[in-house]
Design an enzyme around this catalytic site. Structure first.
Site, PDB file in Angstrom:
ATOM      1  N   GLU A  47      15.487 -28.321   2.238  1.00  0.00           N
ATOM      2  CA  GLU A  47      15.485 -29.235   3.371  1.00  0.00           C
ATOM      3  C   GLU A  47      14.455 -28.748   4.382  1.00  0.00           C
ATOM      4  OE1 GLU A  47      18.477 -30.987   6.825  1.00  0.00           O
ATOM      5  OE2 GLU A  47      18.418 -28.848   6.367  1.00  0.00           O
ATOM      6  N   ASP A  94      19.605 -25.273   3.254  1.00  0.00           N
ATOM      7  CA  ASP A  94      19.730 -25.917   4.556  1.00  0.00           C
ATOM      8  C   ASP A  94      18.732 -25.352   5.560  1.00  0.00           C
ATOM      9  OD1 ASP A  94      21.336 -27.495   6.605  1.00  0.00           O
ATOM     10  OD2 ASP A  94      21.592 -25.468   7.394  1.00  0.00           O
TER      11      ASP A  94
END
Length: 611
Positions: A314, A241
């Site tokens: 990401e 993330d």
């Protein structure tokens, strides 16, 4: 007379099946070829269909209104039916839920709202039986302020004192100010005063998400141990993330942080876009950190065997930076840095040339030997049906399924789910709650996070015991079955062309195998196209193998390459007809080109005529 009739019959066969003998037919070859000559086996992730589950909204098994691990286990057969290879779960770890799981209080515990560790282990067992791999969300940038690490750091525990980014602030005219002008992604200052420690701490997201200090080797080792813990539980990898935020610039010799420069186009000093984030994003140390995490996964595989464990990163960064995440000459990185170009560069008004440019941008920048991936949506982005049009959902799924590499589907996108309007009163996303009723809709991610629509019953079957499925889009299933069976779609070459402003074509071809052509009519008009003008090596006819409900042709139909009609928002996958007969020799299956069969028959005819 019979001999001459046989010769004439063979000649007609040659004309019927080989009308363009003077032109190279893409799948005809003069030599016998082996079935296994397509190169080394691909890794499982290189052509995988990944599926993102947002656990809160996927399936509620206990009637509390929140999705959970047992709900996921219950519905995994649905993913199996779709042809999904692996599913990535948004965070399921212990959390006060200030950012719905992305504020983690314990990185190795299951949040009670989702179940127990026993429930997770049951999910892993079900997934293994169905041959579906489980990918977990790894949230390295920050923890919750309720994490024991942060509490001990705030108390200046020697072991955790520098686990987070702390600073006493700037003194101006006897007043204490934040260390810099840095702004949180969720608005306002990225610095929060802590009364207990009497210092500011950095939080690039909400104030309950203090940033970890990766300049501290103890932090790096602790987070590597988090990866090792879940690898020991059998997970197939991690989605990392918010990678670009993990590092920020180090303080200078006076222990001061530099202010970031302004953006002239944003006049809201609370807004993240107000500053150019040159000191808090995309720092060079971030790339090396991802390489170190890949080394942890590779070491686990060497020790325990089995298939590859993977990293999916990401990163909404400039493409030259994104490509560095793949690795370099000396180190391996994330197998799949997420490709968000289909999200960031295409709009409802984009034409086929824009689609072509967006697809080629990734393929042309990608280092040699790496694997592409295609992402249409996720829990942070408006649903593709709302962003690009619900009537384009099927064609976009068709596009990503037939492009080279892996694809990532956000739950419900295969069904054409769209955003749900959420009132200011019902808004819970902190990104929106930190704004006001006038502008919250620009920042809210709630509309794309609403419960999965399993049935047409009350609450869409999300929060009851019904086993009735929503109808699965037939073309979606057919696409993934085709992709699993076709060597061309797994490893073939790719040619992407806009045939007009309205029509995009993707050609996939592989020596000694069928050629496939995906066609998308992006606009609302009927389009008639001559495929041979753009792809002169195609045969005069192609077979239809996948259609959408808008198509007037059917699977199995033969269509003319010179005059193919596409309906508004229509999309098709076409295939060259088989050009080989198989035969067995010495225990091996081998292929003989169709043309070779006819030439052999002709030789037999000539032999008979000479008799």
């Amino acid at each position: 007379m019979i001999k001459y009739r046989l010769i004439a019959f063979l000649a007609v066969l040659l004309q019927l099946h080989c009308p363009t003998l003077g032109q190279p037919y893409p799948n005809y070859h003069a030599d016998f070829v082996g079935i296994g000559d397509h190169g080394a086996d691909l890794k499982w992730w290189q052509t995988a269909a990944f599926y993102q589950i947002y656990p809160r909204s996927f399936k509620d098994s206990n009637g509390d209104g929140v999705g959970d691990l047992n709900g996921i286990a219950e519905q995994l057969p649905y993913l199996k039916e779709l042809g999904i290879t692996a599913t990535w779960l948004s965070p399921i770890f212990t959390s006060p839920m200030a950012d719905f799981g992305y504020d983690i209080a314990n990185f190795t515990e299951i949040a009670p709202i989702f179940g127990t560790m026993a429930d997770f282990e049951h999910l892993m067992e079900v997934a293994k039986k169905l041959d579906i791999k489980i990918i977990l969300d790894f949230v390295p940038n920050h923890s919750s302020d309720e994490c024991e690490w942060f509490r001990r750091s705030a108390a200046r525990d020697p072991e955790f004192k520098d686990f987070y980014v702390w600073h006493p602030g700037r003194m101006e005219n006897g007043n204490r100010h934040p260390p810099s002008n840095w702004i949180s992604v969720f608005r306002g200052s990225a610095w929060q005063w802590h009364e207990g420690r009497q210092e500011f701490y950095l939080h690039q997201f909400v104030k309950k998400q203090p940033d970890l200090n990766y300049r501290n080797p103890k932090v790096r080792e602790t987070m590597s141990n988090v990866l090792r813990f879940w690898l020991g539980k059998g997970v197939a990898g991690f989605r990392i993330d918010a990678v670009p935020h993990v590092f920020e610039i180090a303080p200078d010799n006076q222990n001061q942080y530099r202010d970031e420069p302004r953006n002239d186009w944003d006049n809201d000093p609370e807004d993240y876009g107000y500053l150019q984030h040159i000191y808090t994003k995309d720092q060079p140390e971030t790339i090396d950190l991802v390489y170190s995490w890949r080394a942890v996964l590779d070491a686990h595989q060497r020790e325990h065997g089995g298939e590859d464990r993977i990293l999916m990163a990401e990163t909404y960064s400039p493409i030259d930076i994104v490509m560095q995440y793949y690795g370099n000459a000396t180190a391996e990185g994330a197998q799949l840095p997420f490709n968000f170009l289909l999200i960031s560069e295409l709009s409802n008004s984009s034409n086929a040339h824009a689609y072509e440019g967006t697809v080629l941008k990734w393929l042309q920048h990608m280092p040699k030997g790496r694997t592409a991936n295609w992402v249409l949506g996720n829990h942070d982005q408006p649903r593709v049906g709302s962003r690009l049009g619900r009537d384009r959902v099927d064609m976009l799924n068709m596009l990503t399924a037939t492009l080279p590499g892996a694809s990532v589907t956000y739950q419900g996108e295969e069904l054409g789910m769209t955003n749900v309007w959420i009132s200011w009163k019902d808004t819970v996303d902190p990104s929106a709650c930190n704004t006001n009723p006038s502008i919250y809709e620009q920042y809210s991610r709630d509309p794309e996070r609403t419960p999965f629509q399993w049935t047409d019953a009350q609450d869409a079957g999300f929060s009851n015991a019904s086993k009735t499925w929503l109808p699965i889009a037939v073309d979606y299933k057919e696409l993934w079955q085709l992709r699993k069976q076709s060597q061309t779609l797994k490893r073939g070459e790719t040619e992407v062309k806009a045939l007009s402003d309205a029509v995009l074509a993707v050609k996939r071809y592989l020596e000694r195998d069928s050629t496939y052509l995906t066609l998308l009519n992006i606009y609302d008009g009927v389009e008639t196209i001559n495929l041979l003008q753009s792809f002169p090596d195609l045969p005069p006819q192609l077979k239809v193998v996948v259609v959408t409900e808008r198509s007037q042709v059917k699977v199995g139909d033969l269509v003319n390459s010179t005059s193919l009609q596409l309906q508004p928002k229509d999309s098709l996958v076409l295939q060259t007809t088989s050009s080989y007969y198989s035969y067995a020799t010495n225990g091996e299956t081998r292929f003989l080109p169709v043309l070779g069969v006819y030439l052999w028959l002709a030789q037999v005819g000539l032999y008979l005529s000479s008799r």
